[in-house]
Design a protein around this motif. Structure first.
Motif, short mmCIF file in Angstrom:
data_model
loop_
_atom_site.label_atom_id
_atom_site.label_comp_id
_atom_site.label_asym_id
_atom_site.label_seq_id
_atom_site.Cartn_x
_atom_site.Cartn_y
_atom_site.Cartn_z
N VAL A 66 19.79 9.55 11.93
CA VAL A 66 19.63 7.70 11.73
C VAL A 66 18.04 7.41 11.57
O VAL A 66 17.99 6.64 10.56
CB VAL A 66 20.08 7.32 13.20
N PHE A 67 17.27 8.08 12.41
CA PHE A 67 15.99 7.63 11.92
C PHE A 67 15.61 8.08 10.32
O PHE A 67 14.86 7.26 9.72
CB PHE A 67 14.98 8.49 12.80
N ASP A 68 15.84 9.17 9.99
CA ASP A 68 15.46 9.38 8.68
C ASP A 68 16.09 8.51 7.82
O ASP A 68 15.52 8.08 6.72
CB ASP A 68 16.23 10.90 8.23
N GLU A 69 17.37 8.19 7.87
CA GLU A 69 18.11 7.22 6.92
C GLU A 69 17.30 5.71 7.11
O GLU A 69 16.88 5.24 6.02
CB GLU A 69 19.35 7.09 7.17
N ASP A 99 8.11 -6.11 10.58
CA ASP A 99 9.10 -7.04 11.13
C ASP A 99 10.60 -6.89 10.48
O ASP A 99 11.68 -6.88 11.23
CB ASP A 99 8.60 -8.15 11.64
N ARG A 100 10.56 -7.36 9.23
CA ARG A 100 11.78 -7.49 8.75
C ARG A 100 12.52 -6.22 8.59
O ARG A 100 13.73 -6.39 8.57
CB ARG A 100 11.32 -7.92 7.13
N LEU A 101 11.85 -5.11 8.36
CA LEU A 101 12.65 -3.80 7.94
C LEU A 101 13.04 -3.27 9.54
O LEU A 101 13.47 -2.29 9.35
CB LEU A 101 11.84 -2.81 7.02
N GLY A 102 12.39 -3.47 10.51
CA GLY A 102 12.84 -3.04 11.78
C GLY A 102 11.91 -1.77 12.14
O GLY A 102 12.28 -0.92 12.79
N LEU A 103 10.66 -1.95 11.61
CA LEU A 103 9.95 -0.68 11.86
C LEU A 103 8.79 -0.95 12.86
O LEU A 103 8.34 -2.13 13.14
CB LEU A 103 9.10 -0.41 10.48
N THR A 104 8.30 0.09 13.64
CA THR A 104 7.31 -0.22 14.49
C THR A 104 5.82 -0.52 13.75
O THR A 104 5.44 -1.69 14.54
CB THR A 104 7.06 1.09 15.35
N HIS A 105 5.52 0.03 12.90
CA HIS A 105 4.34 -0.27 12.16
C HIS A 105 4.49 0.24 10.82
O HIS A 105 5.15 1.39 10.65
CB HIS A 105 3.02 -0.30 12.96
N LYS A 173 8.94 8.60 14.97
CA LYS A 173 9.25 9.44 13.89
C LYS A 173 8.75 9.00 12.86
O LYS A 173 8.49 7.57 12.50
CB LYS A 173 10.86 9.21 13.64
N TRP A 174 7.92 9.42 11.79
CA TRP A 174 7.01 9.03 10.96
C TRP A 174 7.87 9.42 9.72
O TRP A 174 8.52 10.43 9.46
CB TRP A 174 5.74 10.07 10.88
N GLY A 175 7.44 8.51 8.73
CA GLY A 175 7.73 8.53 7.10
C GLY A 175 6.78 8.46 6.30
O GLY A 175 6.04 7.44 6.24
N PHE A 176 6.85 9.13 5.11
CA PHE A 176 5.89 9.04 4.18
C PHE A 176 6.43 9.03 2.78
O PHE A 176 7.22 9.80 2.44
CB PHE A 176 4.94 10.50 4.29
N TYR A 177 5.91 7.96 1.92
CA TYR A 177 6.76 7.58 0.91
C TYR A 177 5.74 7.56 -0.44
O TYR A 177 4.40 6.73 -0.16
CB TYR A 177 7.59 6.45 0.94
N GLN A 178 5.91 8.25 -1.46
CA GLN A 178 4.83 8.33 -2.61
C GLN A 178 5.29 8.08 -3.68
O GLN A 178 6.32 8.61 -4.11
CB GLN A 178 3.78 9.63 -2.58
N MET A 179 4.78 7.05 -4.45
CA MET A 179 5.51 6.71 -5.89
C MET A 179 4.31 7.19 -6.96
O MET A 179 3.26 7.06 -6.62
CB MET A 179 5.78 5.21 -5.81
N TYR A 184 -1.55 4.97 -3.60
CA TYR A 184 -1.66 5.10 -2.34
C TYR A 184 -0.32 5.81 -1.73
O TYR A 184 0.68 5.82 -2.60
CB TYR A 184 -1.86 3.82 -1.67
N ILE A 185 -0.24 5.83 -0.52
CA ILE A 185 1.03 6.56 -0.02
C ILE A 185 1.23 5.40 1.43
O ILE A 185 0.55 5.11 2.02
CB ILE A 185 0.66 7.92 0.86
N LEU A 186 2.56 5.21 1.03
CA LEU A 186 3.17 4.46 2.18
C LEU A 186 3.49 4.98 3.40
O LEU A 186 4.47 5.99 3.40
CB LEU A 186 4.33 3.53 1.62
N VAL A 187 3.06 4.74 4.57
CA VAL A 187 3.52 5.49 5.96
C VAL A 187 4.27 4.33 6.82
O VAL A 187 3.87 3.08 7.13
CB VAL A 187 2.37 5.97 6.59
N SER A 188 5.37 4.99 7.23
CA SER A 188 6.21 4.01 8.15
C SER A 188 6.59 4.61 9.41
O SER A 188 6.38 5.87 9.60
CB SER A 188 7.59 3.47 7.42
N PHE A 189 6.80 3.98 10.66
CA PHE A 189 6.75 4.48 11.84
C PHE A 189 7.89 3.97 12.56
O PHE A 189 7.68 2.65 12.66
CB PHE A 189 5.46 4.79 12.52
N ILE A 190 8.52 4.50 13.47
CA ILE A 190 9.88 3.75 14.06
C ILE A 190 9.51 4.48 15.64
O ILE A 190 9.37 5.67 16.03
CB ILE A 190 11.20 4.26 13.74
#
Length: 759
Positions: A66-69, A99-105, A173-179, A184-190
């Motif tokens: 669930v967190f991965d998706e 806040d919009r996407l429901g992430l912690t930061h 849980k951390w998420g790392f996304y690179q285009m 830069y690298i976008l880091v998401s955290f729940i």
């Protein structure tokens, strides 16, 4: 101790043994059943723990998915909304997006001096920090950055769990996304709000509630069978993921009841499919340890530690109850057995009284029988026994007197007989002798009894041993003539008859020998032989004289011829010397026959002995118009013999044959090998024969069919042949002839030493 007490004691002792065995068996089966039940429950608890662990792992995997998706979708959408220029991305934008996407930061990181630094973040506290500065909980996100590629890529970390000592934002849980087109690298955290990790599950409290009344679970442990024992156990992991948890020797639970070496062996055995249960003592406490293998999601071993006190307490209570009941039963049995013994012994006292009367020889009084059971029958039998004993005692007294008389008679017979009697055991020790034995052999009873006497000459030891073996094997032996040695060392000729003495079972336990002195009889036989020899010499005198007259006539003629011619003719001298030698041979043979000789056995060829006798009687045979026909069919005829005695035998037989042929004829003399190492001498005449009724009497002293005979020749000849270990057989038919066959052992075929003469 009386019979009543003994019987009571025996019955009580038997019941005591049975009760004790019952207590032991009951305790054994109780212990076995309780242990089996405990082991079953421990296996069941381990299966419940495995099931709980599987459920928790499934929940963890579902949460991961669930967190991965959520992180992947949120990161892709945020990347589409942010610009390419990292400087244009502000913290306010990131906060709104999170806040919009429901992430912690949500944060943007860029490479800086060999590491990654946060350029901007929705959380102002994180601005300007490096990944390393986030501390230990965020080491995994930093290490994951190295796996990102330059093209569009996404990676998430494992879920981290909150504990009491963590700060906001450091567990989740951390998420790392690179285009590819972004610098830069976008880091998401729940944020993860779960209260505990997999390693913190309180399995003991969760499972022990249903088992409180039966078992006390002290500890639950999860072991990695591959890693356990290969290094230090260390701290049990708590805030880690499932894969990381399984990479520790003790994956979950606690491990305070440690016996590492034994546990390592048990875990290894459990990993091979065998459930292991061990009863031991740890920290001064009796415990039961179990090890059960679980194969899902990865192979591991669940260890349980149970308190053994409840089981031991139950076993003790069961044993104490059994001992109490057994003690009560034993007391009851003691009193009952004592009363029963007195009841059973009461009628036996009267039987005992009667037996005492019988023991003193009083058989008249009887027992009064009132009972009809086995004891009453016993009393009747005792009365009958007493009556019969009175009768038997009278008969025994009479038999005793008869036996005493017979014993005195036998002792008198043995002690007053002239034959020496002695008894030896199977080892040769003398056990009894009579007076004749003491007188004949010179040993007193004190010297003989209990000792092995040297009665047998050394050269007869083998023969005596063979005789004793024959007796022990049950062979019946006739009297045998032999030699014995007295105490003074003198050799005497005796006749010995030996017979076995058997016990009541028929086994031989001694040998009795009757020894008769044969010295006088042997002297008489020697006189008879000499008398027969003189008679034979007288009858041979005429033949010898005629035989000597022929060469004397030749000598006289040649001497007169030389006197008349006064010339010495050497041919005549050779003839005269030959005739003189012939006269000397005839006279020598005659003297050997007539002169008494010392008896001495020597090695001789029977062919030469028989040839000498034929030469001696040849002249007498010519006078009677009789011809000797000889057939010697053997190459050698060596025997052990006394030459003079054998010549006497052959002369007697040939003289009888000559006298049985008044009309003349032929006498056939043959020597043949009989087999079994024996030689056969056959003398067959063509005389008048012997009637059949007289043949069985030949050899009896003074029995003869001739007018001028003495009847001693055949008897002496038979004794001589017997002393040479041979046989003589006579066959005859009236007006047909007589045949005499003598068999003697050859020297080459003998296994025993040559016989010794009797003195």
């Amino acid at each position: 101790m009386s019979v009543k007490t003994k019987l009571s004691f025996m019955m009580s002792f038997i019941v005591f043994i049975l009760l004790l065995v019952n207590v032991i068996l009951n305790e054994y089966y109780t212990r076995v059943n309780l242990r089996a039940e405990t082991q079953f429950n421990m296996t069941y608890i381990s299966e419940m723990i495995a099931s709980s662990m599987a459920q928790h792992i499934r929940e963890y995997e579902l949460l991961q998915t669930v967190f991965d998706e959520k992180l992947k979708v949120a990161s892709a959408e945020a990347a589409m909304l942010l610009g390419k220029d990292v400087n244009a991305v502000t913290g306010t934008q990131l906060e709104q997006l999170s806040d919009r996407l429901g992430l912690t930061h949500l944060s943007v990181i860029i490479p800086s001096d060999g590491e990654y630094r946060i350029r901007s973040s929705s959380d102002p506290k994180l601005g300007g920090l490096t990944i390393k500065s986030l501390g230990k909980p965020n080491q995994v996100p930093q290490e994951g950055l190295s796996d990102l590629k330059k093209s569009n890529d996404f990676w998430t970390s494992a879920i981290e769990f909150n504990t009491s000592d963590t700060t906001p934002g450091d567990s989740g849980k951390w998420g790392f996304y690179q285009m590819e087109d972004r610098g830069y690298i976008l880091v998401s955290f729940i944020q993860n709000n779960q209260p505990r990790g997999l390693g913190e599950i309180n399995l003991v409290s969760d499972l022990s509630q249903s088992m409180t009344n039966k078992l006390t679970v002290l500890e639950v442990s999860g072991f990695n069978p591959v890693l356990f024992g290969k290094g230090p156990v260390g701290e049990i992991p708590k805030m880690i993921s499932v894969p990381e948890m399984m990479q520790h020797p003790v994956s979950f639970g606690s491990y305070e009841y440690q016996e590492i070496k034994m546990d390592e062996k048990n875990i290894l055995a459990a990993s091979q499919g065998d459930n292991v249960f061990r009863y031991t003592k740890i920290k001064g406490q009796d415990v039961i340890k179990s090890f059960v293998q679980v194969t899902s999601p990865v192979p591991y071993v669940i260890g349980l530690v149970l308190d053994a006190k409840p089981i031991n307490r139950q076993i003790d209570e069961q044993r104490n109850n059994q001992l109490f009941i057994s003690a009560i039963l034993l007391i009851i049995v003691v009193f009952c057995s004592y009363w029963l013994s007195d009841f059973l012994i009461r009628p036996i006292r009267s039987i005992l009284w009667k037996i005492n009367e019988v023991s003193f020889g009083r058989f008249d009084n009887s027992i009064e029988v009132k009972r009809k059971d086995e004891i009453g029958q016993l009393a009747k039998r005792v009365n009958a026994m007493s009556k019969n004993l009175g009768i038997y005692m009278t008969k025994l007294k009479m038999a005793f007197e008869e036996n005493r008389s017979m014993k005195e008679y036998l002792e008198s017979f043995i002690n007053h007989t002239t034959d020496a009697i002695h008894v030896v055991d199977l080892k040769g020790r003398v056990t009894q002798v009579n007076r004749a034995f003491e007188e004949l052999l010179g040993y007193s009873a004190d010297d003989a009894v209990g000792n092995i006497l040297p009665l047998v000459p050394e050269h007869l030891h083998a023969e005596e041993l063979h005789t004793m073996e024959g007796l022990k094997s049950g062979k019946h032996l006739t009297a045998r003539e032999t030699v014995r040695i007295t105490k003074e060392g003198e050799w005497i000729s005796v006749s010995v008859t030996s017979s076995p003495i058997r016990d009541k079972n028929g086994a031989i336990h001694a040998i009795a020998s009757i020894t008769r002195d044969m010295t006088s009889r042997n002297k008489m036989e020697e006189l008879l032989r000499r008398s027969e020899k003189l008679t034979t010499v007288g009858q041979l005198a005429a033949g010898v004289a005629h035989e000597i007259r022929n060469p004397l006539t030749t000598l006289r003629g040649f001497l007169q011829l030389q006197l008349e011619t006064n010339k010495l003719n050497t041919k005549h001298v050779d003839i005269m010397l030959s005739e003189l030698d012939r006269i000397n041979l005839i006279v020598g043979e005659f003297l050997i026959l007539a002169k008494p000789q010392a008896t001495r056995f020597e090695e001789k060829d029977v062919r030469f002995i028989l040839g000498d006798v034929i030469s001696l009687l040849d002249s007498q045979a010519h006078l009677c118009d009789i011809e000797f026909l000889t057939h010697f069919n053997i190459e050698t005829g060596l025997i052990s013999c006394e030459e003079n005695q054998l010549k006497q035998v052959f002369i007697n037989l040939l003289k009888n044959a000559i006298e049985a042929m008044p009309e003349g004829g032929q006498i056939q003399i043959s020597l043949d090998y009989k087999g079994s190492g024996e030689v056969s001498i056959s003398i067959v005449d063509q005389g008048i024969g012997i009637p059949e009724d007289m043949i069985s009497k030949l050899g009896d002293p003074f029995f003869t069919g001739k007018d001028s005979g003495t009847g001693l020749g055949i008897m002496v000849s038979q004794r001589i042949i017997q002393s040479h270990q041979g046989t003589m057989e006579i066959r005859s038919k009236v007006n047909v002839g007589t045949s005499v066959t003598i068999t003697l052992p050859l020297l080459q075929g003998r296994s025993d030493p040559p016989p010794r003469p009797l003195r």
